[in-house]
Scaffold this motif. Structure first.
Motif, mmCIF file in Angstrom:
data_model
loop_
_atom_site.group_PDB
_atom_site.id
_atom_site.type_symbol
_atom_site.label_atom_id
_atom_site.label_comp_id
_atom_site.label_asym_id
_atom_site.label_seq_id
_atom_site.Cartn_x
_atom_site.Cartn_y
_atom_site.Cartn_z
ATOM 1 N N CYS A 1 44.485 2.276 70.648
ATOM 2 C CA CYS A 1 43.948 2.190 69.295
ATOM 3 C C CYS A 1 43.329 3.514 68.865
ATOM 4 C CB CYS A 1 42.929 1.071 69.216
ATOM 5 S SG CYS A 1 42.231 0.803 67.578
ATOM 6 N N LEU A 2 42.580 4.147 69.764
ATOM 7 C CA LEU A 2 41.957 5.429 69.431
ATOM 8 C C LEU A 2 42.999 6.498 69.150
ATOM 9 C CD1 LEU A 2 39.020 5.528 72.028
ATOM 10 C CD2 LEU A 2 38.845 5.152 69.558
ATOM 11 N N SER A 3 44.142 6.425 69.854
ATOM 12 C CA SER A 3 45.201 7.419 69.622
ATOM 13 C C SER A 3 45.823 7.268 68.240
ATOM 14 C CB SER A 3 46.281 7.293 70.700
ATOM 15 O OG SER A 3 46.974 6.063 70.573
ATOM 16 N N GLU A 4 45.751 6.058 67.654
ATOM 17 C CA GLU A 4 46.283 5.820 66.316
ATOM 18 C C GLU A 4 45.336 6.345 65.234
ATOM 19 O OE1 GLU A 4 47.330 1.775 65.641
ATOM 20 O OE2 GLU A 4 48.293 1.542 67.604
ATOM 21 N N PHE A 5 44.043 6.487 65.604
ATOM 22 C CA PHE A 5 43.050 6.968 64.644
ATOM 23 C C PHE A 5 42.288 8.149 65.276
ATOM 24 C CE2 PHE A 5 43.698 2.461 63.907
ATOM 25 C CZ PHE A 5 43.880 2.370 62.530
ATOM 26 N N PRO A 6 42.991 9.268 65.498
ATOM 27 C CA PRO A 6 42.367 10.376 66.241
ATOM 28 C C PRO A 6 41.159 10.990 65.549
ATOM 29 C CG PRO A 6 44.446 11.047 65.251
ATOM 30 C CD PRO A 6 44.358 9.564 65.078
ATOM 31 N N ALA A 7 41.091 10.890 64.230
ATOM 32 C CA ALA A 7 39.987 11.519 63.520
ATOM 33 C C ALA A 7 38.881 10.533 63.178
ATOM 34 C CB ALA A 7 40.496 12.177 62.231
ATOM 35 N N ALA A 8 38.988 9.304 63.646
ATOM 36 C CA ALA A 8 38.034 8.273 63.262
ATOM 37 C C ALA A 8 36.683 8.464 63.940
ATOM 38 C CB ALA A 8 38.590 6.901 63.608
ATOM 39 N N ASN A 9 35.651 8.102 63.204
ATOM 40 C CA ASN A 9 34.307 7.998 63.784
ATOM 41 C C ASN A 9 34.209 6.578 64.353
ATOM 42 O OD1 ASN A 9 31.619 8.158 64.467
ATOM 43 N ND2 ASN A 9 30.875 7.903 62.375
ATOM 44 N N ALA A 10 34.548 6.444 65.632
ATOM 45 C CA ALA A 10 34.757 5.118 66.231
ATOM 46 C C ALA A 10 33.540 4.654 67.020
ATOM 47 C CB ALA A 10 35.979 5.141 67.142
ATOM 48 N N VAL A 11 33.331 3.332 66.970
ATOM 49 C CA VAL A 11 32.292 2.686 67.761
ATOM 50 C C VAL A 11 32.945 1.617 68.626
ATOM 51 C CG1 VAL A 11 30.369 1.050 67.648
ATOM 52 C CG2 VAL A 11 30.310 3.114 66.261
ATOM 53 N N LEU A 12 32.584 1.607 69.915
ATOM 54 C CA LEU A 12 33.065 0.586 70.849
ATOM 55 C C LEU A 12 31.884 -0.304 71.222
ATOM 56 C CD1 LEU A 12 35.179 2.866 73.239
ATOM 57 C CD2 LEU A 12 35.850 1.823 71.074
ATOM 58 N N LEU A 13 32.049 -1.603 71.042
ATOM 59 C CA LEU A 13 30.970 -2.549 71.290
ATOM 60 C C LEU A 13 31.108 -3.219 72.656
ATOM 61 C CD1 LEU A 13 30.731 -4.390 67.847
ATOM 62 C CD2 LEU A 13 29.270 -2.549 68.697
ATOM 63 N N TYR A 14 29.977 -3.357 73.335
ATOM 64 C CA TYR A 14 29.925 -4.077 74.607
ATOM 65 C C TYR A 14 28.747 -5.042 74.567
ATOM 66 C CZ TYR A 14 33.338 -0.873 76.544
ATOM 67 O OH TYR A 14 34.486 -0.157 76.773
ATOM 68 N N SER A 15 28.940 -6.222 75.145
ATOM 69 C CA SER A 15 27.812 -7.146 75.249
ATOM 70 C C SER A 15 26.869 -6.655 76.345
ATOM 71 C CB SER A 15 28.309 -8.562 75.558
ATOM 72 O OG SER A 15 28.990 -8.586 76.800
ATOM 73 N N GLY A 16 25.626 -7.105 76.266
ATOM 74 C CA GLY A 16 24.658 -6.706 77.281
ATOM 75 C C GLY A 16 24.322 -5.241 77.176
ATOM 76 N N ASP A 17 24.127 -4.607 78.325
ATOM 77 C CA ASP A 17 23.787 -3.198 78.397
ATOM 78 C C ASP A 17 24.976 -2.438 78.977
ATOM 79 O OD1 ASP A 17 22.474 -0.752 78.562
ATOM 80 O OD2 ASP A 17 21.611 -1.213 80.518
ATOM 81 N N THR A 18 25.278 -1.288 78.430
ATOM 82 C CA THR A 18 26.426 -0.484 78.869
ATOM 83 C C THR A 18 26.300 -0.025 80.315
ATOM 84 O OG1 THR A 18 25.289 1.395 77.847
ATOM 85 C CG2 THR A 18 27.074 0.351 76.582
ATOM 86 N N GLY A 19 25.111 -0.052 80.875
ATOM 87 C CA GLY A 19 24.928 0.405 82.252
ATOM 88 C C GLY A 19 24.759 -0.702 83.256
#
Length: 400
Positions: free
Chosen positions: A59-77
Motif C-alpha cells: 500500500c505504501l508503494s502505491e502512495f510514495p508521497a503520502a503522509n501516512a499513519v499506521l495504527l496499532y492497538s495497545g502500545d507499539t513497544g
C-alpha cells in the motif's frame, strides 16, 4: 514519512496529543478495521484496512508521497506488530517515527490501583503459551498475560487449574479503557468458566510456589514412609550428572518417594518430569510430595518399566533408581526414544553396578562410575560420631 501510532484499546480518548495531531494531518491511514472505525473526527477518508506487513508495504508503494499513519492497538513497544514492520520499513529506505500508546498492562494496573513494575509480562496472543511454566518461573511475581486468538483468560485459567494451580488468584480485565471496561476477580479454577470479551487480559498473582534453590533439599523436607529414598547428597550429585536444563523432558525410573522427581521438576520448570513407579505405597508418597513442593510439571506413571515407558515422550535425560532386574531393557527403552539421552543410574549392589555397565556397553557407551560415601554425625553424649551411609554408585555413559 510514516508514523506508527499506538492507539491503546482503540478509542480516540487514549491517543496522545502527538498521536491525535499526526492522525489529523495524515492523508493516508492504515490499520485494522476495528481501529479505523474509531478514528476521531477530522481525519482523512483515505483509509486502508490492512495489518499484515506485506500488505502495508504494498500500500505504501502505491502512495510514495503520502503522509501516512499506521495504527496499532495497545502500545507499539509491547508485543506489537510494529516490531516486525519497522525493520522492513528501514530495509526499503522508508523513514518512520513511532508514537507509543497506552498498553493493556498500564490500563489494568490503573484499573486495579497497583503498580505493574514488578509484574512478569507474557504474550499468549496468537502463540503457544504454557501458563503453568510461566508462573513457575516468575519467582513469586504476578504474571500478566496478553491474550488473543484461541487463547483467552478462561483457557489460560483452565490450563492452570489442570496443572494444579487452580487456587491461584487471578484478575481478568475486559475492554480496558473503554466504557465497557469490566474486571473479574477469582481463583483460576473459577475464572476458567468466564466468557471473556475479545479484548481481555489476565493477571495471575498469589501463586504458591517452592523457593528456588540449588538441588539437594534436606531429606526431612520430603514426606517419607517405609519406601527407600535417594538421600540429599546423592540427589544433588545426580542432578549435576544429568546436567538438567530448564526445558528438559525427564524420566525418573523407579521413583520411590519422588524425591529425585521433585528435584528434577524444580530444576526444569519449563520442561516435564515423568516419575515411573509400580509400588502403590511409593506412588502415594510421590503424589504427596508433588503437592507439597508444588511440582506441577511432574506426572506420575504407575506401572512397571520398561512396559510403561513405550508411551512416554522422548527424554532429554533419565535417572534410573530401580528396575527390578530389568536394567538392560530400561536402558534400551530410553536410548531407543533418544540415542543422545543423558543417563544417570544409581546402584547400591555390585550386581546392579555390573548390570548398568553392561547395559551401557551394549549401546557403545563407556561407563563412568562415581562412588559416593557419605557420613553424617550422630551425638554420643558430649561427642559427635560419624555414621556412614551405604556407599552409592552413580553410573553415566559416554560414547566411544
Amino acid at each position: 514519512m510514516v508514523t506508527l501510532i499506538g492507539m491503546g484499546s482503540g478509542t480516540p480518548e487514549l491517543l496522545t496529543a502527538q498521536g491525535l495531531a499526526a492522525l489529523q494531518s495524515a492523508d493516508l491511514i492504515i490499520g485494522a478495521k476495528r481501529l479505523l472505525e474509531h478514528l476521531p473526527t477530522g481525519c482523512t477518508e483515505n483509509r486502508k484496512a490492512f495489518y499484515k506487513p506485506e500488505n502495508i508495504l504494498s500500500c505504501l508503494s502505491e502512495f510514495p508521497a503520502a503522509n501516512a499513519v499506521l495504527l496499532y492497538s495497545g502500545d507499539t513497544g509491547f508485543y506489537s506488530g510494529a516490531s516486525k514492520l519497522l525493520p522492513m520499513l528501514r530495509a526499503f529506505g522508508i523513514s518512520a517515527r513511532v508514537l507509543p500508546g497506552i498498553s493493556s498492562v498500564q490500563l489494568l494496573s490503573a484499573a486495579i490501583g497497583r503498580p505493574w513494575q514488578d509484574w512478569k509480562l507474557v504474550s499468549a496472543h496468537g502463540c503457544a503459551c504454557d501458563p503453568a511454566a510461566e508462573c513457575l518461573t516468575a519467582e513469586g511475581r504476578p504474571v500478566f498475560f496478553l491474550t488473543g486468538g484461541t487463547e483467552t483468560p478462561a483457557t489460560l485459567c483452565a490450563k492452570l487449574a489442570d496443572a494444579g494451580l487452580g487456587d491461584a488468584h487471578g484478575i481478568i480485565g475486559e475492554n480496558l479503557g473503554t466504557p465497557q471496561e469490566h474486571l473479574a476477580f477469582g481463583t483460576a479454577q473459577t475464572l476458567a468458566a468466564n466468557a471473556c470479551a475479545p479484548l481481555s487480559v489476565l493477571l495471575i498473582e498469589h501463586t504458591v510456589l517452592p523457593a528456588r534453590r540449588a538441588p539437594g533439599f534436606p531429606d526431612d523436607a520430603f514426606i517419607r514412609g517405609e519406601v527407600p529414598m535417594t538421600k540429599q547428597e546423592v540427589r544433588a550429585a545426580a542432578l549435576a550428572k544429568l546436567a538438567v536444563r530448564p526445558t528438559d523432558t525427564l524420566w525418573d525410573v523407579g521413583a520411590g518417594t519422588g524425591s529425585v522427581s521433585v528435584e528434577l521438576a524444580l530444576a526444569a520448570p519449563r520442561g516435564h518430569v515423568y516419575a515411573v513407579e509400580c509400588a502403590p505405597d511409593a506412588c502415594a508418597l510421590i503424589r504427596q510430595n508433588r503437592e507439597k513442593f508444588h511440582a506441577y510439571n511432574l506426572s506420575l506413571i504407575e506401572g512397571t518399566a520398561p512396559q510403561v515407558l513405550a508411551d512416554l515422550p522422548a527424554p532429554d535425560a533419565v535417572f534410573i533408581g530401580g528396575t527390578k532386574g530389568s536394567m538392560a531393557e530400561v536402558v534400551d527403552a530410553a536410548l531407543a526414544k533418544n540415542p543422545n539421552a543423558r543417563l544417570c543410574i544409581s546402584a547400591i549392589a555390585l550386581e546392579t553396578l555390573s548390570a548398568a555397565i553392561a547395559a551401557l556397553a551394549a549401546h557403545g557407551q563407556t561407563a563412568e562410575v562415581t562412588q559416593l560415601a557419605v557420613s553424617r554425625t550422630r551425638p554420643a553424649g558430649k561427642l559427635h560420631l560419624l555414621m556412614a551411609n551405604n556407599p552409592i554408585f552413580l553410573i553415566t555413559g559416554e560414547r566411544k
